[in-house]
Design a protein around this motif. Structure first.
Motif, PDB file in Angstrom:
ATOM      1  N   THR A 212      11.835   8.086  -0.228  1.00 11.65           N
ATOM      2  CA  THR A 212      10.439   7.939  -0.652  1.00 11.65           C
ATOM      3  C   THR A 212      10.356   7.053  -1.890  1.00 11.65           C
ATOM      4  OG1 THR A 212       9.912  10.117   0.245  1.00 11.65           O
ATOM      5  CG2 THR A 212       8.370   9.188  -1.347  1.00 11.65           C
ATOM      6  N   ALA A 213      11.231   7.288  -2.855  1.00  8.18           N
ATOM      7  CA  ALA A 213      11.216   6.510  -4.101  1.00  8.18           C
ATOM      8  C   ALA A 213      11.581   5.057  -3.845  1.00  8.18           C
ATOM      9  CB  ALA A 213      12.176   7.139  -5.100  1.00  8.18           C
ATOM     10  N   MET A 214      12.650   4.834  -3.055  1.00  8.83           N
ATOM     11  CA  MET A 214      13.094   3.467  -2.791  1.00  8.83           C
ATOM     12  C   MET A 214      12.074   2.700  -1.969  1.00  8.83           C
ATOM     13  SD  MET A 214      17.123   4.330  -1.993  1.00  8.83           S
ATOM     14  CE  MET A 214      17.600   2.655  -1.609  1.00  8.83           C
ATOM     15  N   THR A 215      11.434   3.377  -1.014  1.00  7.13           N
ATOM     16  CA  THR A 215      10.386   2.710  -0.225  1.00  7.13           C
ATOM     17  C   THR A 215       9.223   2.303  -1.123  1.00  7.13           C
ATOM     18  OG1 THR A 215      10.972   3.984   1.743  1.00  7.13           O
ATOM     19  CG2 THR A 215       8.804   2.959   1.728  1.00  7.13           C
ATOM     20  N   TYR A 216       8.820   3.184  -2.020  1.00  9.76           N
ATOM     21  CA  TYR A 216       7.671   2.923  -2.911  1.00  9.76           C
ATOM     22  C   TYR A 216       7.961   1.740  -3.829  1.00  9.76           C
ATOM     23  CZ  TYR A 216       3.955   3.718  -6.290  1.00  9.76           C
ATOM     24  OH  TYR A 216       2.862   3.563  -7.122  1.00  9.76           O
TER      25      TYR A 216
ATOM     26  N   ILE B  79      10.617  -0.580  -3.616  1.00  8.76           N
ATOM     27  CA  ILE B  79      11.271  -1.775  -3.061  1.00  8.76           C
ATOM     28  C   ILE B  79      10.475  -2.386  -1.914  1.00  8.76           C
ATOM     29  CG2 ILE B  79      13.337  -2.623  -1.883  1.00  8.76           C
ATOM     30  CD1 ILE B  79      14.947  -0.512  -3.363  1.00  8.76           C
ATOM     31  N   VAL B  80       9.909  -1.529  -1.038  1.00 11.74           N
ATOM     32  CA  VAL B  80       9.292  -2.027   0.182  1.00 11.74           C
ATOM     33  C   VAL B  80       7.773  -2.116   0.063  1.00 11.74           C
ATOM     34  CG1 VAL B  80       9.053  -1.685   2.675  1.00 11.74           C
ATOM     35  CG2 VAL B  80      11.197  -1.051   1.528  1.00 11.74           C
ATOM     36  N   SER B  81       7.145  -0.954  -0.137  1.00 13.14           N
ATOM     37  CA  SER B  81       5.678  -0.918  -0.145  1.00 13.14           C
ATOM     38  C   SER B  81       5.208   0.351  -0.836  1.00 13.14           C
ATOM     39  CB  SER B  81       5.144  -0.967   1.289  1.00 13.14           C
ATOM     40  OG  SER B  81       3.764  -0.691   1.315  1.00 13.14           O
ATOM     41  N   GLU B  82       4.060   0.260  -1.512  1.00 13.36           N
ATOM     42  CA  GLU B  82       3.497   1.454  -2.130  1.00 13.36           C
ATOM     43  C   GLU B  82       3.001   2.434  -1.081  1.00 13.36           C
ATOM     44  OE1 GLU B  82       0.555   0.397  -4.958  1.00 13.36           O
ATOM     45  OE2 GLU B  82       1.995  -0.598  -6.312  1.00 13.36           O
ATOM     46  N   ASN B  83       2.774   1.935   0.106  1.00 17.59           N
ATOM     47  CA  ASN B  83       2.463   2.813   1.230  1.00 17.59           C
ATOM     48  C   ASN B  83       3.795   3.333   1.772  1.00 17.59           C
ATOM     49  OD1 ASN B  83       1.607   4.133   3.485  1.00 17.59           O
ATOM     50  ND2 ASN B  83       0.723   2.345   4.502  1.00 17.59           N
ATOM     51  N   ILE B  84       4.115   4.605   1.473  1.00 14.42           N
ATOM     52  CA  ILE B  84       5.453   5.124   1.787  1.00 14.42           C
ATOM     53  C   ILE B  84       5.695   5.318   3.284  1.00 14.42           C
ATOM     54  CG2 ILE B  84       5.705   6.267  -0.446  1.00 14.42           C
ATOM     55  CD1 ILE B  84       4.923   8.888   0.971  1.00 14.42           C
ATOM     56  N   TRP B  85       4.620   5.286   4.085  1.00 13.46           N
ATOM     57  CA  TRP B  85       4.803   5.454   5.535  1.00 13.46           C
ATOM     58  C   TRP B  85       3.857   4.517   6.269  1.00 13.46           C
ATOM     59  CZ3 TRP B  85       3.979  10.637   8.660  1.00 13.46           C
ATOM     60  CH2 TRP B  85       4.662  10.542   9.886  1.00 13.46           C
ATOM     61  N   PRO B  86       4.147   3.219   6.258  1.00  8.00           N
ATOM     62  CA  PRO B  86       3.234   2.246   6.863  1.00  8.00           C
ATOM     63  C   PRO B  86       3.105   2.410   8.375  1.00  8.00           C
ATOM     64  CG  PRO B  86       4.979   1.167   5.586  1.00  8.00           C
ATOM     65  CD  PRO B  86       5.302   2.600   5.624  1.00  8.00           C
ATOM     66  N   GLU B  87       4.092   3.026   8.997  1.00  6.96           N
ATOM     67  CA  GLU B  87       4.056   3.194  10.454  1.00  6.96           C
ATOM     68  C   GLU B  87       2.956   4.172  10.886  1.00  6.96           C
ATOM     69  OE1 GLU B  87       6.650   3.510   8.558  1.00  6.96           O
ATOM     70  OE2 GLU B  87       8.322   2.256   9.264  1.00  6.96           O
ATOM     71  N   ALA B  88       2.520   5.039   9.972  1.00  5.85           N
ATOM     72  CA  ALA B  88       1.493   6.034  10.322  1.00  5.85           C
ATOM     73  C   ALA B  88       0.109   5.379  10.358  1.00  5.85           C
ATOM     74  CB  ALA B  88       1.502   7.169   9.305  1.00  5.85           C
TER      75      ALA B  88
ATOM     76  N   ARG C 291      -2.521   6.395   8.744  1.00  6.99           N
ATOM     77  CA  ARG C 291      -3.230   6.503   7.474  1.00  6.99           C
ATOM     78  C   ARG C 291      -2.228   6.559   6.342  1.00  6.99           C
ATOM     79  NH1 ARG C 291      -3.049  11.524   5.214  1.00  6.99           N
ATOM     80  NH2 ARG C 291      -2.409  13.312   6.517  1.00  6.99           N
ATOM     81  N   ASP C 292      -2.729   6.464   5.146  1.00  3.52           N
ATOM     82  CA  ASP C 292      -1.848   6.541   3.975  1.00  3.52           C
ATOM     83  C   ASP C 292      -1.390   7.976   3.756  1.00  3.52           C
ATOM     84  OD1 ASP C 292      -2.150   3.875   3.571  1.00  3.52           O
ATOM     85  OD2 ASP C 292      -3.758   4.082   2.071  1.00  3.52           O
ATOM     86  N   TYR C 293      -0.105   8.088   3.471  1.00  7.33           N
ATOM     87  CA  TYR C 293       0.461   9.409   3.184  1.00  7.33           C
ATOM     88  C   TYR C 293       0.954   9.439   1.744  1.00  7.33           C
ATOM     89  CZ  TYR C 293       0.389  11.449   7.865  1.00  7.33           C
ATOM     90  OH  TYR C 293      -0.003  11.997   9.058  1.00  7.33           O
ATOM     91  N   GLN C 294       0.824  10.613   1.159  1.00  7.65           N
ATOM     92  CA  GLN C 294       1.348  10.854  -0.174  1.00  7.65           C
ATOM     93  C   GLN C 294       2.707  11.562  -0.060  1.00  7.65           C
ATOM     94  OE1 GLN C 294      -0.166   9.646  -2.944  1.00  7.65           O
ATOM     95  NE2 GLN C 294      -1.612   8.746  -1.465  1.00  7.65           N
ATOM     96  N   PRO C 295       3.562  11.382  -1.068  1.00  6.05           N
ATOM     97  CA  PRO C 295       4.849  12.080  -1.041  1.00  6.05           C
ATOM     98  C   PRO C 295       4.685  13.597  -0.890  1.00  6.05           C
ATOM     99  CG  PRO C 295       4.826  10.428  -2.770  1.00  6.05           C
ATOM    100  CD  PRO C 295       3.417  10.510  -2.245  1.00  6.05           C
ATOM    101  N   PHE C 296       5.634  14.208  -0.195  1.00  7.24           N
ATOM    102  CA  PHE C 296       5.740  15.656   0.003  1.00  7.24           C
ATOM    103  C   PHE C 296       4.696  16.222   0.964  1.00  7.24           C
ATOM    104  CE2 PHE C 296       7.377  14.777  -4.303  1.00  7.24           C
ATOM    105  CZ  PHE C 296       8.712  15.115  -4.103  1.00  7.24           C
ATOM    106  N   GLU C 297       3.987  15.366   1.692  1.00  5.53           N
ATOM    107  CA  GLU C 297       3.153  15.889   2.764  1.00  5.53           C
ATOM    108  C   GLU C 297       4.059  16.290   3.918  1.00  5.53           C
ATOM    109  OE1 GLU C 297      -0.443  13.998   3.934  1.00  5.53           O
ATOM    110  OE2 GLU C 297      -0.675  12.955   2.006  1.00  5.53           O
TER     111      GLU C 297
END
Length: 343
Positions: free
Chosen positions: A86-90, A92-101, A103-109
């Motif tokens: 979650t940290a590395m995605t946020y 390094i990759v994107s602030e959207n930690i789960w772009p495949e979903a 909608r936007d997801y927050q950590p620990f959902e």
């Protein structure tokens, strides 16, 4: 657990797997830059988790039947992986930690946690199953080679035990003849030399030998054994063409030695008949000799016959028959074995 697979094969596996994942998700999102970054993050976590499971968790817990501790340790490892991913995605990759979903997801959902854990378990199960399968195959081959080596050592040990006492007795007889200045001495020495040449050189390392050579060896053996008996009659009857037949070396000699050892009717002539016949794909070897009824004969447990039975079991498993019977004043022993086709 050992590092059984070559290091270069590990690199090949992860490299190909990374490439396939990169191409798959790059085509799916039509964004190869994102696919490369996200897979870089994921594989940086997949690889340590897989080897941590294989070389730490499995040996420490699974192989010791500590399954609850293994499950607990695996869950904790997945939680660490989740936090790192979650940290590395946020960052390094994107602030959207789960772009495949969708909608936007927050950590620990919960959905995000489950998705990440299932993804890690999928990779863990696939990589571990491949590694463990290849390791098991190598271990199987190693055990098979070890069993074959143990078989050869045991077989060699049994063969080496067959006749030292015979050579000892022959030398004693030879010594007695030399004291008498007997003209039999040169002939005995020649036959003994042929026996030793056969044992030490002709059959060295051989799994099978031509039956005709084994018969020659047996006949030389019989001639020497006649030194111990003043009145002995031996007939060797070959009922089939044996030119192409092969047998394990020194397999019959203990049976013949047993006939000389226990044969005879008190002071009468010792009579031995040896029949050899091919029946289909089997060879039947039969020895008939007169004998003395005595407790020592009925309770005899000679090392030669015992070793012959062990060799038969090792070589042929259950594909042989060894029968013996007493009929009138004759002892009959029959051995039937498969014919060897090759060494």
């Amino acid at each position: 657990m050992k590092f059984e697979i070559k290091l270069q094969n590990h690199f090949w596996f992860w490299g190909v797997y990374f490439l396939l994942n990169f191409l798959r998700w790059g085509a799916y999102f039509n964004d190869y830059e994102y696919s490369f970054k996200s897979n870089l993050v994921e594989f940086a976590l997949h690889i340590p988790l897989v080897y941590f499971n294989l070389f730490v968790l499995v040996p420490q817990f699974v192989l010791k039947s500590k399954y609850f501790k293994y499950a607990l340790s695996l869950v904790m490892s997945l939680m660490v992986v989740y936090l790192l991913k979650t940290a590395m995605t946020y960052y390094i990759v994107s602030e959207n930690i789960w772009p495949e979903a969708n909608r936007d997801y927050q950590p620990f959902e919960i959905n995000h946690i489950v998705a990440v854990c299932i993804g890690e378990l999928y990779v863990l199960a696939m990589a571990s199953s491949i590694y463990l399968t290849l390791t098991w195959l190598k271990e199987r081959d190693r055990n098979r080679a070890l069993r074959e080596e143990q078989f050869k050592i045991k077989l060699k040990y049994l063969k080496n035990q067959i006749q030292p006492h015979f050579f000892f007795n022959t030398l004693n007889n030879l010594y007695a003849l030399s004291l008498e200045s007997s003209d039999k001495v040169p002939n005995v020495i020649i036959k003994l030399s042929k026996l030793m040449e056969y044992v030490l050189y002709d059959i060295q390392g051989s799994k099978s030998v031509p039956l005709i050579k084994e018969i020659d060896y047996i006949q030389n053996y019989i001639e020497i054994e006649k030194l111990r008996f003043e009145d002995v009659e031996v007939h060797v009857n070959l009922e089939s063409n044996i030119d192409e037949v092969k047998v394990p070396p020194l397999l019959f000699i203990s049976l013949i030695e047993n006939a000389f050892k226990h044969g005879g009717l008190h002071n009468n002539k010792l009579k031995i008949k040896i029949n050899c016949k091919v029946i289909g794909s089997y060879l039947r070897f039969e020895i008939i000799n007169n004998f003395v009824h005595s407790p020592s004969f009925m309770n005899s447990k000679g090392i030669g016959l015992t070793n012959t039975k062990k060799r038969l079991k090792l070589i042929f498993k259950n594909n042989y028959t060894l029968e013996h019977q007493v009929k009138f004043n004759y002892y009959i022993i029959r051995l039937q074995i498969p014919i060897y086709n090759e060494d």
